[in-house]
Write a protein that holds these residues in place. Structure first.
Motif, PDB file in Angstrom:
ATOM      1  N   PRO A   2       0.867  -1.296  -0.033  1.00 24.17           N
ATOM      2  CA  PRO A   2       0.096  -0.010  -0.048  1.00 24.17           C
ATOM      3  C   PRO A   2       0.825   1.421   0.098  1.00 24.17           C
ATOM      4  N   ALA A   3       1.862   1.204   0.582  1.00 24.74           N
ATOM      5  CA  ALA A   3       2.959   2.401   0.820  1.00 24.74           C
ATOM      6  C   ALA A   3       4.245   2.456  -0.458  1.00 24.74           C
ATOM      7  N   SER A   4       4.219   1.428  -1.170  1.00 20.67           N
ATOM      8  CA  SER A   4       5.496   1.361  -1.856  1.00 20.67           C
ATOM      9  C   SER A   4       5.126   0.402  -3.416  1.00 20.67           C
ATOM     10  N   PRO A   5       5.905   1.066  -4.179  1.00 24.25           N
ATOM     11  CA  PRO A   5       5.682   0.619  -5.548  1.00 24.25           C
ATOM     12  C   PRO A   5       6.088  -1.005  -5.936  1.00 24.25           C
ATOM     13  N   ALA A   6       5.460  -1.608  -6.754  1.00 24.56           N
ATOM     14  CA  ALA A   6       6.284  -2.951  -7.219  1.00 24.56           C
ATOM     15  C   ALA A   6       7.788  -2.751  -7.552  1.00 24.56           C
ATOM     16  N   LEU A   7       8.371  -3.406  -7.339  1.00 26.99           N
ATOM     17  CA  LEU A   7      10.079  -3.407  -7.656  1.00 26.99           C
ATOM     18  C   LEU A   7      10.467  -4.661  -8.672  1.00 26.99           C
ATOM     19  N   VAL A   8      11.531  -4.159  -9.425  1.00 25.04           N
ATOM     20  CA  VAL A   8      11.905  -5.275 -10.286  1.00 25.04           C
ATOM     21  C   VAL A   8      13.509  -5.087  -9.929  1.00 25.04           C
ATOM     22  N   LEU A   9      14.085  -6.179  -9.784  1.00 21.26           N
ATOM     23  CA  LEU A   9      15.479  -6.146  -9.574  1.00 21.26           C
ATOM     24  C   LEU A   9      16.322  -7.089 -10.753  1.00 21.26           C
ATOM     25  N   ARG A  10      17.199  -6.405 -11.359  1.00 20.49           N
ATOM     26  CA  ARG A  10      17.764  -7.036 -12.663  1.00 20.49           C
ATOM     27  C   ARG A  10      19.267  -6.690 -12.711  1.00 20.49           C
TER      28      ARG A  10
ATOM     29  N   ASP B 161      30.904 -14.646  -8.949  1.00 19.46           N
ATOM     30  CA  ASP B 161      31.274 -14.338  -7.625  1.00 19.46           C
ATOM     31  C   ASP B 161      30.664 -13.073  -6.661  1.00 19.46           C
ATOM     32  N   ARG B 162      30.004 -12.332  -7.623  1.00 16.93           N
ATOM     33  CA  ARG B 162      29.404 -11.157  -7.114  1.00 16.93           C
ATOM     34  C   ARG B 162      28.059 -10.892  -8.075  1.00 16.93           C
ATOM     35  N   PHE B 163      26.862 -10.501  -7.339  1.00 16.22           N
ATOM     36  CA  PHE B 163      25.795 -10.464  -8.204  1.00 16.22           C
ATOM     37  C   PHE B 163      25.139  -9.176  -7.740  1.00 16.22           C
ATOM     38  N   SER B 164      25.086  -8.215  -8.690  1.00 15.44           N
ATOM     39  CA  SER B 164      24.647  -6.851  -8.339  1.00 15.44           C
ATOM     40  C   SER B 164      23.339  -6.720  -9.333  1.00 15.44           C
ATOM     41  N   PHE B 165      22.335  -6.244  -8.408  1.00 17.97           N
ATOM     42  CA  PHE B 165      21.058  -5.949  -8.897  1.00 17.97           C
ATOM     43  C   PHE B 165      20.915  -4.372  -8.963  1.00 17.97           C
ATOM     44  N   ALA B 166      20.427  -3.806 -10.150  1.00 14.15           N
ATOM     45  CA  ALA B 166      19.613  -2.493 -10.176  1.00 14.15           C
ATOM     46  C   ALA B 166      18.385  -2.965  -9.596  1.00 14.15           C
ATOM     47  N   VAL B 167      17.758  -1.814  -8.725  1.00 13.34           N
ATOM     48  CA  VAL B 167      16.393  -1.791  -8.238  1.00 13.34           C
ATOM     49  C   VAL B 167      15.786  -0.672  -8.974  1.00 13.34           C
ATOM     50  N   LEU B 168      14.626  -1.190  -9.705  1.00 15.30           N
ATOM     51  CA  LEU B 168      13.965  -0.313 -10.231  1.00 15.30           C
ATOM     52  C   LEU B 168      12.290  -0.184 -10.073  1.00 15.30           C
ATOM     53  N   GLU B 169      11.701   0.828  -9.972  1.00 15.02           N
ATOM     54  CA  GLU B 169      10.143   0.682  -9.817  1.00 15.02           C
ATOM     55  C   GLU B 169       9.644   0.147 -11.019  1.00 15.02           C
ATOM     56  N   ALA B 170       8.837  -0.815 -10.782  1.00 12.01           N
ATOM     57  CA  ALA B 170       8.107  -1.520 -11.969  1.00 12.01           C
ATOM     58  C   ALA B 170       7.467  -0.718 -12.732  1.00 12.01           C
ATOM     59  N   GLN B 171       7.198  -0.695 -14.214  1.00 16.47           N
ATOM     60  CA  GLN B 171       6.453   0.421 -14.907  1.00 16.47           C
ATOM     61  C   GLN B 171       5.871  -0.676 -15.839  1.00 16.47           C
ATOM     62  N   SER B 172       4.660  -0.301 -16.419  1.00 15.52           N
ATOM     63  CA  SER B 172       4.098  -0.922 -17.469  1.00 15.52           C
ATOM     64  C   SER B 172       4.285   0.026 -18.595  1.00 15.52           C
ATOM     65  N   GLY B 173       4.109  -0.327 -19.807  1.00 12.17           N
ATOM     66  CA  GLY B 173       4.205   0.350 -21.142  1.00 12.17           C
ATOM     67  C   GLY B 173       5.720   0.756 -21.476  1.00 12.17           C
ATOM     68  N   PRO B 174       5.753   2.060 -22.427  1.00 10.35           N
ATOM     69  CA  PRO B 174       6.849   2.263 -22.677  1.00 10.35           C
ATOM     70  C   PRO B 174       8.161   3.094 -21.842  1.00 10.35           C
ATOM     71  N   VAL B 175       7.279   3.419 -20.699  1.00  9.41           N
ATOM     72  CA  VAL B 175       8.064   4.500 -19.771  1.00  9.41           C
ATOM     73  C   VAL B 175       9.101   3.792 -19.189  1.00  9.41           C
ATOM     74  N   ARG B 176      10.353   4.561 -19.102  1.00 11.77           N
ATOM     75  CA  ARG B 176      11.622   3.800 -18.701  1.00 11.77           C
ATOM     76  C   ARG B 176      11.404   3.687 -17.216  1.00 11.77           C
ATOM     77  N   ALA B 177      11.896   2.599 -16.543  1.00  9.72           N
ATOM     78  CA  ALA B 177      11.655   2.452 -15.244  1.00  9.72           C
ATOM     79  C   ALA B 177      12.573   3.335 -14.187  1.00  9.72           C
ATOM     80  N   GLN B 178      12.326   3.912 -13.094  1.00 10.74           N
ATOM     81  CA  GLN B 178      13.200   4.891 -12.401  1.00 10.74           C
ATOM     82  C   GLN B 178      13.906   3.898 -11.562  1.00 10.74           C
ATOM     83  N   LEU B 179      15.316   4.257 -11.648  1.00  8.23           N
ATOM     84  CA  LEU B 179      16.215   3.684 -10.508  1.00  8.23           C
ATOM     85  C   LEU B 179      15.947   4.061  -9.028  1.00  8.23           C
TER      86      LEU B 179
END
Length: 188
Positions: free
Chosen positions: A13-21, A69-87
């Motif tokens: 309720p207080a935070s957007p869906a996230l995508v980690l990639r 040996d190291r796995f770094s993920f960008a954490v992005l706000e999930a977006q739908s459509g052509p809008v670029r996800a915010q880091l």
């Protein structure tokens, strides 16, 4: 392991869906922008001042995925459509090795993402992925280190069920001040 792992975190309720990639070169401008924040620069050991620094940093993350040996993920706000996800930030699993019972986790959040529950939710996703992925390799616990005066990181550790273990003495230059060690075991 491929660098095509993508983790999804549901909205609250207080935070957007996230995508980690895994990080990619298209993230460089947002990475540089995030690193303009003096608060972030205070707690991180890597300086990203410009696009060249950002490109080197992203390339290093990509090489680490290849080396496994190291796995770094960008954490992005999930977006739908052509809008670029915010880091929103970064989470990382590091010092992973077959037969080694412990690995380390770390994270940072961009200024605009702080106080929105992004770091604990992203860390929880990373933690679950790490235990699921590396259990067969002998991973039993994850260690989270932060400087003693980084109260926000202490709160993230607690929210993410990383128990306080000990105070670590300063080890300049990487750790100029005393630190806290928090641990989460696989069965927690």
């Amino acid at each position: 392991m491929t660098a095509s792992v993508v983790l999804q975190v549901a909205a609250t309720p207080a935070s957007p869906a996230l995508v980690l990639r895994p990080w990619c070169m298209e993230d460089v401008a947002a990475l540089v922008e995030a690193h303009r924040d003096p608060g972030l620069r205070r707690w991180t050991s890597h300086v990203v001042d410009n696009d060249a620094d950002g490109a080197r940093w992203v390339q290093a993350q990509q090489r680490s995925w290849t080396a496994e040996d190291r796995f770094s993920f960008a954490v992005l706000e999930a977006q739908s459509g052509p809008v670029r996800a915010q880091l929103l930030g970064n989470v990382v699993l590091k010092e992973v090795a077959s037969g080694k019972p412990a690995a380390e986790v770390g994270y940072w959040t961009a200024t605009h993402a702080r106080g929105r529950g992004v770091a604990p939710r992203a860390l929880e996703a990373l933690t679950n992925w790490a235990f699921d992925t590396f259990e067969a390799d002998g991973l039993e616990r994850l260690e989270l280190l932060h400087q003693e005066d980084n109260l926000a990181s202490c709160r993230v550790a607690q929210k993410s069920r990383y128990d306080f273990d000990s105070v670590l003495p300063a080890a300049p230059p990487s750790f100029p001040r005393d630190g806290h060690l928090h641990i989460r075991r696989m069965d927690a």
